[in-house]
Design a protein around this motif. Structure first.
Motif, PDB file in Angstrom:
ATOM      1  N   UNK A 217       0.822  -1.208   0.000  1.00 44.72           N
ATOM      2  CA  UNK A 217       0.000   0.000   0.000  1.00 44.72           C
ATOM      3  C   UNK A 217       0.853   1.254   0.000  1.00 44.72           C
ATOM      4  N   UNK A 218       1.979   1.223   0.711  1.00 47.75           N
ATOM      5  CA  UNK A 218       2.852   2.397   0.731  1.00 47.75           C
ATOM      6  C   UNK A 218       3.453   2.657  -0.648  1.00 47.75           C
ATOM      7  N   UNK A 219       4.027   1.611  -1.253  1.00 53.53           N
ATOM      8  CA  UNK A 219       4.665   1.784  -2.567  1.00 53.53           C
ATOM      9  C   UNK A 219       3.624   2.066  -3.646  1.00 53.53           C
ATOM     10  N   UNK A 220       2.560   1.254  -3.663  1.00 57.89           N
ATOM     11  CA  UNK A 220       1.508   1.481  -4.655  1.00 57.89           C
ATOM     12  C   UNK A 220       0.805   2.806  -4.442  1.00 57.89           C
ATOM     13  N   UNK A 221       0.567   3.179  -3.173  1.00 54.69           N
ATOM     14  CA  UNK A 221      -0.081   4.449  -2.889  1.00 54.69           C
ATOM     15  C   UNK A 221       0.745   5.641  -3.350  1.00 54.69           C
ATOM     16  N   UNK A 222       2.052   5.554  -3.138  1.00 56.96           N
ATOM     17  CA  UNK A 222       2.918   6.632  -3.616  1.00 56.96           C
ATOM     18  C   UNK A 222       2.882   6.730  -5.143  1.00 56.96           C
ATOM     19  N   UNK A 223       2.903   5.564  -5.816  1.00 54.00           N
ATOM     20  CA  UNK A 223       2.839   5.560  -7.280  1.00 54.00           C
ATOM     21  C   UNK A 223       1.556   6.219  -7.771  1.00 54.00           C
ATOM     22  N   UNK A 224       0.424   5.847  -7.152  1.00 56.80           N
ATOM     23  CA  UNK A 224      -0.858   6.409  -7.557  1.00 56.80           C
ATOM     24  C   UNK A 224      -0.966   7.881  -7.161  1.00 56.80           C
ATOM     25  N   UNK A 225      -0.603   8.168  -5.895  1.00 54.50           N
ATOM     26  CA  UNK A 225      -0.789   9.521  -5.372  1.00 54.50           C
ATOM     27  C   UNK A 225       0.004  10.573  -6.116  1.00 54.50           C
ATOM     28  N   UNK A 226       1.267  10.278  -6.397  1.00 53.99           N
ATOM     29  CA  UNK A 226       2.098  11.271  -7.080  1.00 53.99           C
ATOM     30  C   UNK A 226       1.580  11.571  -8.480  1.00 53.99           C
ATOM     31  N   UNK A 227       1.137  10.536  -9.192  1.00 54.23           N
ATOM     32  CA  UNK A 227       0.662  10.767 -10.565  1.00 54.23           C
ATOM     33  C   UNK A 227      -0.670  11.496 -10.575  1.00 54.23           C
TER      34      UNK A 227
END
Length: 794
Positions: free
Chosen positions: A768-778
């Protein structure tokens, strides 16, 4: 036309550098794992292909059945077999024994080093083609040959013929030759070969050298050209039938002998007990190839997602090409050319990554150190890469080449590549599910090895200082240590409990054949109190008298509960006072029975154990230290060592540190972490692709919402929720799969951890941390865009 395709492909790749770099890295990650797997598998099939007459060479293996553990297959066979075959059967050209030699430490040139030894018959050097660099084979008693690497370790050069090495148990050995370093494609792995003739005229009635024991050595047979394996099979069946008639084991063991061709040792169709370290099975290769294929499949998913994410930018290009007369197959050719070029660039990066991995100390990939990137290998890799490029580009090429010009020019931003995105969302879920399952398995392995290094063995392990004294006087060291403040107790032993890997056969009757294996350790009367062991029945070993202090062994022994069951001595109370025979002349009386505790490797169940008082075998002194006095006692112990042994390096070590190092599999865990990191990064790149596509498709919606007053946080939440749901779905799917995979892997260990919610929670949290960062930044970047840009009429 091909030249035009390549030029346009290179321009597009250069124009979109970020997407190109991501694609190249993703494909390279998948390719390098596949390359490692293919290279390893190729190497395994090439094992022992340099020996002469390999098609006529066989190893004899043993099928064992007993009442307690069922059926097992051993790579070993009785040591009496080879002499009998060579003596009695004319179709046997050569039969040799290969026996592992215990006590691996050897001394020479004022150095004491650990050496992996085999004792071999003189015919070994005729049967196998391990070329001598200098000297001659070790065929006479008390002779040894070294590998080039071992000779340099001891003497600094390979000019060592005539020098002497001293083995701890066997004594001085004269070096007669130096072997060239072993090729990596062999199932043998050793540092030195000792002539088996050092054991002159062994007693055939001794179970070790006779027909009763089948796990002491390996038998290799060379048949003459006119014979076949069937001839040898019939003989082995007859021999094992005769041996079983005289075999009486407490657990009802019986065995049968059969052949295994040298060409079938690696890879083997079955997993053998006591197999040599370099032997591999088809099951291992299938698992390895499956890992490589899954990683490459993830990279292919990633390429499809990222290519389709750029579909809007390529739609007008497709429309113009079709308007000016390009056919669909020509447009597909353009996209396929880009895919192939990307794959070739990924091949170059994968080669660089493989070269980096070659320098890493990973035992399972040591063969790559001498891997030659020759023409045939490059041809294989380039062909494999082209196929991967074509397959990866096929789906995007078919989808993008299907755009209709009228639709493209009428509604450029409203174009839908795949309705509902269900296919691509499925790819994202699959990618993250595989990554999560791999993470759960890795975390389970890490927790298992942590359990090994911190487990309660059933004996004391904290504040225990162990000192290796080898041939020095244990009593003199113990007397000096007992004078130190902070020392609670001191004991002497022949081995450390955590290193009891060897065992020997013990008999209930002097001339009986009802023998069973047990670990044998020499200890003194302070051992039980020092190690905090529990005595269930009887009494401790008696305090040594004057004869024992002078090094004479006593006739008493302590057993663990498992030994009582194995030798069928009844309950612990009934076992006290009974006798066992260590050999034909050494009878010991059982004075007490200990509560079973874990010794040796925790990967194995508890085995029978005998503790005897044999002062001449003492090689270790263990010091139990009071709380808070560790550093003081350690410093004083070093001072005593310096006084008693001024020219020897100090060998003391805390037992806790030794147990932790014993199960330190950092190299293997680093490799697994690297592979899982690749899989997770590829999955995140695929997620980045679909998020990019989705935000581009909804750019006008974002602009309208901002004009209507929506905040950046609301827009980010709106765009992110559908992708967060994908991660949650992946988590739900991966938990039962990860639990089953982790539990199946851990089931090989008799003492193991469980795959609980803490393991799952940690892995999902990382996801969730890695995927969330990927989604959130974009999505944050899309929400920050100026509405006037997105709403401007095109």
């Amino acid at each position: 036309m091909l030249r035009s395709y390549c030029l346009v492909a290179l321009r597009n790749l250069w124009k979109h550098k970020l997407f190109s770099a991501i694609n190249v890295f993703g494909l390279a990650s998948g390719l390098v794992v596949c390359f490692l797997a293919v290279a390893h598998i190729k190497g395994v099939f090439d094992y022992d292909n340099f020996h002469p007459n390999r098609d006529r060479t066989y190893r004899v293996i043993t099928d064992v059945t007993n009442r307690t553990s069922g059926r097992a297959v051993y790579a070993t066979s009785p040591l009496a077999l080879a002499p009998a075959l060579k003596r009695d059967y004319s179709f046997v050209d050569e039969a040799v024994r290969v026996m592992e030699v215990p006590d691996e430490e050897m001394t020479g040139n004022n150095k004491r080093l650990n050496v992996d030894n085999f004792a071999v018959d003189p015919g070994f050097f005729r049967l196998f083609n391990f070329p001598l660099e200098k000297g001659r084979p070790a065929t006479e008693p008390r002779t040894i040959v070294l590998t080039h690497k071992t000779a340099v370790r001891f003497f600094g050069s390979s000019d060592v013929v005539g020098n002497v090495l001293t083995h701890r148990s066997l004594g001085p050995l004269t070096i007669t030759g130096v072997l060239a370093d072993l090729p990596l494609n062999t199932h043998f792995r050793f540092d030195a070969l000792i002539s088996l003739t050092i054991y002159q005229n062994p007693d055939p009635q001794d179970p070790f050298w006779g027909w009763q024991q089948y796990d002491n050595g390996y038998t290799y047979v060379l048949l003459n050209p006119s014979a076949s394996a069937n001839n040898l099979e019939r003989v082995l069946s007859s021999i094992s039938g005769r041996a079983n008639r005289d075999l009486r084991s407490p657990n009802g063991s019986r065995y049968s002998l059969r052949t295994q061709a040298l060409t079938r040792i690696s890879p083997s169709r079955e997993r053998l007990s006591r197999s040599l370290i370099n032997e591999c099975t088809y099951e291992d290769l299938v698992g390895e190839f499956f890992i490589g294929l899954i990683t490459l499949l993830l990279a292919g998913f990633n390429y499809v997602n990222l290519t389709l994410a750029r579909s809007i930018g390529r739609a007008r290009e497709v429309g113009i090409r079709k308007v000016v007369g390009a056919l669909r197959w020509q447009v597909m050719g353009q996209f396929m050319a880009e895919s192939v070029i990307l794959a070739l660039l990924a091949l170059g990066l994968a080669y660089g990554m493989a070269e980096v991995i070659r320098t890493m100390p990973l035992p399972q990939y040591q063969f790559m150190i001498r891997l030659k990137w020759d023409f045939h290998l490059w041809l294989l890799l380039i062909g494999f890469t082209l196929i991967v490029g074509l397959l990866a580009g096929l789906a995007p090429a078919r989808i993008l080449s299907g755009f209709e010009p009228a639709q493209v020019f009428r509604s450029y931003t409203g174009l839908r590549v795949i309705r509902g995105l269900s296919f691509r969302k499925t790819l994202i879920v699959v990618q993250f599910t595989i990554s999560l399952v791999a993470m759960i398995v890795l975390v389970s392995i890490v927790r298992q090895f942590h359990f090994f290094s911190t487990a309660d063995y059933g004996f004391r392990r904290d504040r225990l200082l162990t000192i290796r004294i080898d041939d020095q006087s244990a009593q003199r060291m113990i007397s000096a240590l007992n004078q130190l403040a902070g020392v609670e107790r001191v004991t002497a032993t022949s081995d450390l409990l955590s290193e009891l890997n060897d065992s020997q056969y013990i008999r209930r009757e002097r001339n009986g054949r009802d023998s069973a294996q047990a670990a044998l350790v020499a200890v003194d009367s302070n051992f039980l109190q020092t190690m905090d062991l529990t005595l269930l029945a009887g009494r401790n070993l008696p305090t040594p008298d004057g004869a024992a202090l002078r090094g004479q062994p006593s006739r008493f022994a302590l057993l663990n509960e498992e030994a009582v069951r194995t030798f069928r001595l009844g309950n612990p109370v009934e076992a006290v006072g009974r006798s066992l025979w260590l050999n034909d002349s050494t009878e010991v009386q059982i004075t007490g029975v200990l509560k079973s505790f874990r010794f040796g490797w925790l990967t194995q169940p508890i085995k029978p154990l005998l503790l005897v008082h044999q002062p001449r075998q003492f090689r270790y002194v263990s010091v139990a230290v009071a709380q808070g006095a560790e550093q003081t006692v350690l410093a004083e112990t070093k001072r005593i060592w310096k006084r008693l042994l001024p020219y020897e390096p100090f060998t003391g070590e805390w037992y806790d540190d030794q147990l932790s190092r014993k199960y330190d599999n950092r190299e293997t865990l680093n490799l697994l972490s690297l592979l899982i990191g690749m899989a997770l990064s590829i999955a995140c790149l695929g997620l980045l692709g679909i998020v990019t596509y989705n935000t581009q498709m909804r750019i006008k919606e974002v602009g309208i919402r901002k004009v209507m007053g929506a905040t950046v946080a609301q827009i980010v939440a709106l765009l992110s929720w559908s992708f967060v749901k994908l991660l949650l779905i992946a988590g739900l799917v991966s938990y039962p799969l990860g639990y089953l995979a982790g539990t199946a892997l851990l089931s090989y260990f008799p003492y193991r951890v469980t795959v609980g919610f803490e393991t799952f929670g940690l892995c999902v949290g990382v996801l969730l941390v890695i995927g969330g960062l990927t989604i959130g930044l974009r999505t944050y970047r899309a929400a920050q865009a100026n509405p006037t840009d997105s709403l401007r009429t095109e």
